[in-house]
Design an enzyme around this catalytic site. Structure first.
Site, mmCIF file in Angstrom:
data_model
loop_
_atom_site.group_PDB
_atom_site.id
_atom_site.type_symbol
_atom_site.label_atom_id
_atom_site.label_comp_id
_atom_site.label_asym_id
_atom_site.label_seq_id
_atom_site.Cartn_x
_atom_site.Cartn_y
_atom_site.Cartn_z
ATOM 1 N N THR A 113 0.863 -1.176 0.000
ATOM 2 C CA THR A 113 0.000 0.000 0.000
ATOM 3 C C THR A 113 0.902 1.230 0.000
ATOM 4 O O THR A 113 1.461 1.602 1.037
ATOM 5 C CB THR A 113 -0.920 -0.002 1.245
ATOM 6 O OG1 THR A 113 -1.612 -1.252 1.277
ATOM 7 C CG2 THR A 113 -1.923 1.122 1.170
ATOM 8 N N LYS A 159 -7.268 1.522 -3.466
ATOM 9 C CA LYS A 159 -6.884 0.818 -2.233
ATOM 10 C C LYS A 159 -6.865 1.792 -1.038
ATOM 11 O O LYS A 159 -7.409 1.503 0.032
ATOM 12 C CB LYS A 159 -5.510 0.160 -2.430
ATOM 13 C CG LYS A 159 -4.820 -0.305 -1.163
ATOM 14 C CD LYS A 159 -5.591 -1.374 -0.416
ATOM 15 C CE LYS A 159 -4.939 -1.648 0.928
ATOM 16 N NZ LYS A 159 -5.778 -2.477 1.790
ATOM 17 N N LYS A 194 0.003 5.517 8.425
ATOM 18 C CA LYS A 194 0.646 5.701 7.107
ATOM 19 C C LYS A 194 -0.417 5.805 6.012
ATOM 20 O O LYS A 194 -0.388 6.706 5.176
ATOM 21 C CB LYS A 194 1.575 4.517 6.828
ATOM 22 C CG LYS A 194 2.109 4.484 5.406
ATOM 23 C CD LYS A 194 2.476 3.100 4.881
ATOM 24 C CE LYS A 194 1.418 2.079 4.859
ATOM 25 N NZ LYS A 194 1.370 1.104 3.806
HETATM 26 P P1 NAP Z 1 5.273 -6.081 7.725
HETATM 27 O O1 NAP Z 1 4.894 -7.381 8.308
HETATM 28 O O2 NAP Z 1 5.733 -4.980 8.615
HETATM 29 O O3 NAP Z 1 6.417 -6.380 6.621
HETATM 30 C C1 NAP Z 1 7.080 -5.312 6.016
HETATM 31 C C2 NAP Z 1 8.080 -5.840 5.029
HETATM 32 O O4 NAP Z 1 8.775 -4.707 4.459
HETATM 33 C C3 NAP Z 1 9.168 -6.743 5.647
HETATM 34 O O5 NAP Z 1 9.544 -7.711 4.699
HETATM 35 C C4 NAP Z 1 10.310 -5.747 5.884
HETATM 36 O O6 NAP Z 1 11.567 -6.350 5.917
HETATM 37 C C5 NAP Z 1 10.190 -4.907 4.637
HETATM 38 N N1 NAP Z 1 10.845 -3.606 4.760
HETATM 39 C C6 NAP Z 1 10.510 -2.593 5.585
HETATM 40 N N2 NAP Z 1 11.337 -1.540 5.388
HETATM 41 C C7 NAP Z 1 12.221 -1.923 4.418
HETATM 42 C C8 NAP Z 1 13.300 -1.282 3.785
HETATM 43 N N3 NAP Z 1 13.646 -0.020 4.085
HETATM 44 N N4 NAP Z 1 13.980 -1.956 2.838
HETATM 45 C C9 NAP Z 1 13.618 -3.229 2.507
HETATM 46 N N5 NAP Z 1 12.597 -3.901 3.081
HETATM 47 C C10 NAP Z 1 11.898 -3.239 4.028
HETATM 48 O O7 NAP Z 1 4.070 -5.448 6.860
HETATM 49 P P2 NAP Z 1 2.820 -6.209 6.209
HETATM 50 O O8 NAP Z 1 1.721 -6.292 7.195
HETATM 51 O O9 NAP Z 1 3.295 -7.441 5.517
HETATM 52 O O10 NAP Z 1 2.379 -5.114 5.119
HETATM 53 C C11 NAP Z 1 3.049 -5.001 3.881
HETATM 54 C C12 NAP Z 1 2.273 -4.019 3.016
HETATM 55 O O11 NAP Z 1 0.936 -4.535 2.817
HETATM 56 C C13 NAP Z 1 2.101 -2.636 3.638
HETATM 57 O O12 NAP Z 1 2.178 -1.661 2.627
HETATM 58 C C14 NAP Z 1 0.698 -2.692 4.232
HETATM 59 O O13 NAP Z 1 0.117 -1.397 4.328
HETATM 60 C C15 NAP Z 1 -0.006 -3.569 3.215
HETATM 61 N N6 NAP Z 1 -1.172 -4.312 3.715
HETATM 62 C C16 NAP Z 1 -1.137 -4.876 4.970
HETATM 63 C C17 NAP Z 1 -2.257 -5.579 5.414
HETATM 64 C C18 NAP Z 1 -2.278 -6.205 6.788
HETATM 65 O O14 NAP Z 1 -3.364 -6.538 7.289
HETATM 66 N N7 NAP Z 1 -1.136 -6.405 7.428
HETATM 67 C C19 NAP Z 1 -3.379 -5.723 4.589
HETATM 68 C C20 NAP Z 1 -3.367 -5.183 3.307
HETATM 69 C C21 NAP Z 1 -2.237 -4.469 2.877
HETATM 70 P P3 NAP Z 1 12.221 -6.793 7.340
HETATM 71 O O15 NAP Z 1 11.737 -8.191 7.589
HETATM 72 O O16 NAP Z 1 13.684 -6.704 7.081
HETATM 73 O O17 NAP Z 1 11.768 -5.812 8.371
#
Ligand code: NAP
Length: 298
Positions: A95, A171, A240
Site C-alpha cells: 500500500t 486501495k 501511514k
Molecule cells: P510487515 O509485516 O511490517 O512487513 C514489512 C516488510 O517490508 C518486511 O519484509 C520488511 O523487511 C520490509 N521492509 C521494511 N522496510 C524496508 C526497507 N527499508 N527496505 C527493505 N525492506 C523493508 O508489513 P505487512 O503487514 O506485511 O504489510 C506489507 C504491506 O501490505 C504494507 O504496505 C501494508 O500497508 C499492506 N497491507 C497490509 C495488510 C495487513 O493486514 N497487514 C493488509 C493489506 C495491505 P524486514 O523483515 O527486514 O523488516
C-alpha cells in the site's frame, strides 16, 4: 511461471507461500535474512539481493511496508530495476502513495520493464487462505499475463484502470472507509458500554441487523472483545495509509474531514504507545476519551 517475491512480512510471507503452493517457481528476498527459511525448505529459491530475486523472473512482487521500503529496493546494481529483464513486470502490492506509483510507472517505462499495481484488501489470515481481494491497474496484456498469480493469492481480482496509480488510489480510499468504520464502531461501543450494555450483546444487534459487512464483523468483534494484539494491521501502518489518502486528496483538492480526524485519533494512539496494536484499537482511544477503563492500562 517464474516469479520473484520481495518482502516476506505478515502479508508477503503467506502470499509467497500461496504462489509456491500453486506450482510457480518462486525466488524470495527479504531485507532481514531468515524470514523465508520455511519457504526455502518448501522449495522457494533464496535470493541475496532484490536484483537476484528479479533475474529470470517474468513478474516480481513487492510487498513492503511503505514508500521508503519500495524506494530502498529499487535502485543500484543490487536493486530490483537492475535485475528485471526487458518486458518483465513489477507487481507492486504494497500500500503505497499514488505519487510513488506514478513515479514507478515512469521509471519502469524508461527501463523497458512494466509496472502493474496490485494492492490487496484482506489481512494476513486471508492471505494465508488465498482469500485476498486484488485491485489491479496497468496495461491489459501484463494484467492478463499475471492473472494466474492473482488467482493464487486472492479470491477475486478487480481491474480498475490502465493506469497503475488508479489501483493505489482505490486501495487507499478503501482503507479510509475501513478506518472511518472502525472509528465510528469504537465511538458507538464506548457509548453503549458506558451505559452498561454488554458489548457482546451490542455486537449481536449490529451484525444481526443492518451492519453485516465483513468490516463490521471483524472490527466489531475485536473492539467488543478488547482484542488488539497481536495486530493483523498495526496502528502505525494505519496512520501511514490515512496520511497517504490525505495526500492524494489534497493533490486532487478534495477535502476529507473524516480522514483528518482519524489521522489525529491514530496519532493519539501512537502517542499513548499503542503503535503496535491493531488499528481496531481506535476503539481503545474512543473508550479512553469516554473515561472508560478497558482492562488495559492507557
Ligand atoms: P510487515 O509485516 O511490517 O512487513 C514489512 C516488510 O517490508 C518486511 O519484509 C520488511 O523487511 C520490509 N521492509 C521494511 N522496510 C524496508 C526497507 N527499508 N527496505 C527493505 N525492506 C523493508 O508489513 P505487512 O503487514 O506485511 O504489510 C506489507 C504491506 O501490505 C504494507 O504496505 C501494508 O500497508 C499492506 N497491507 C497490509 C495488510 C495487513 O493486514 N497487514 C493488509 C493489506 C495491505 P524486514 O523483515 O527486514 O523488516
Amino acid at each position: 511461471m517464474k516469479v520473484g517475491f520481495i518482502g516476506l512480512g505478515h502479508m508477503g510471507h503467506p502470499m509467497a507461500a500461496r504462489l509456491l503452493g500453486a506450482g510457480h517457481r518462486v525466488t524470495v528476498y527479504n531485507r532481514s535474512p531468515g524470514r523465508g527459511a520455511d519457504l526455502v525448505a518448501a522449495g522457494a529459491i533464496p535470493a541475496p539481493t532484490p536484483a537476484a530475486a528479479a533475474r529470470d523472473a517474468e513478474a516480481v512482487f513487492t510487498m513492503l511496508a511503505d514508500d521508503a521500503a519500495v524506494e530502498a529496493v529499487m535502485p543500484g546494481a543490487d536493486g530490483l530495476l537492475a535485475g528485471l529483464a526487458a518486458g518483465a513486470i513489477h507487481l507492486s502490492s504494497s500500500t503505497i502513495s499514488v505519487a510513488l506509483a506514478e513515479r514507478l510507472e515512469t521509471v519502469h517505462r524508461d527501463a523497458g520493464s512494466v509496472l502493474v499495481s496490485a494492492p490487496v484488501f484482506g489481512r494476513p489470515d486471508a492471505a494465508a487462505a488465498g482469500r485476498l481481494f486484488v485491485v489491479t491497474g496497468g496495461p491489459g496484456p501484463a494484467l492478463a499475463h499475471c492473472r494466474p498469480l492473482f488467482e493464487a493469492v486472492g479470491q477475486h481480482t478487480f481491474t480498475v484502470s490502465g493506469q497503475p496509480a488508479a489501483a493505489n488510489l482505490v486501495k487507499l480510499t478503501g482503507n479510509f472507509l475501513i478506518a472511518a468504520t472502525i472509528e465510528s464502531l469504537g465511538e458507538a461501543f464506548a457509548l453503549v458500554r458506558k451505559a452498561g450494555v454488554d458489548p457482546g450483546d451490542f455486537l449481536e444487534v449490529l451484525t444481526g441487523t443492518l451492519f453485516t459487512a465483513p468490516v463490521h464483523r471483524t472490527y466489531g468483534t475485536l473492539i467488543a472483545e478488547d482484542r488488539f494484539s497481536p495486530a493483523g494491521f498495526p496502528m502505525g501502518l494505519g496512520l501511514k495509509d490515512v496520511k497517504l489518502v490525505l495526500a492524494a486528496a489534497e493533490a486532487a483538492r478534495v477535502p476529507l474531514p473524516m480522514a483528518s480526524l482519524i489521522r489525529d485519533q491514530l496519532l493519539s494512539g501512537l502517542a499513548r504507545g499503542h503503535g503496535d496494536l491493531d488499528w481496531a484499537a481506535l476503539g481503545l482511544i474512543a473508550a479512553g476519551n469516554a473515561g472508560l477503563g478497558t482492562g488495559r492500562s492507557e
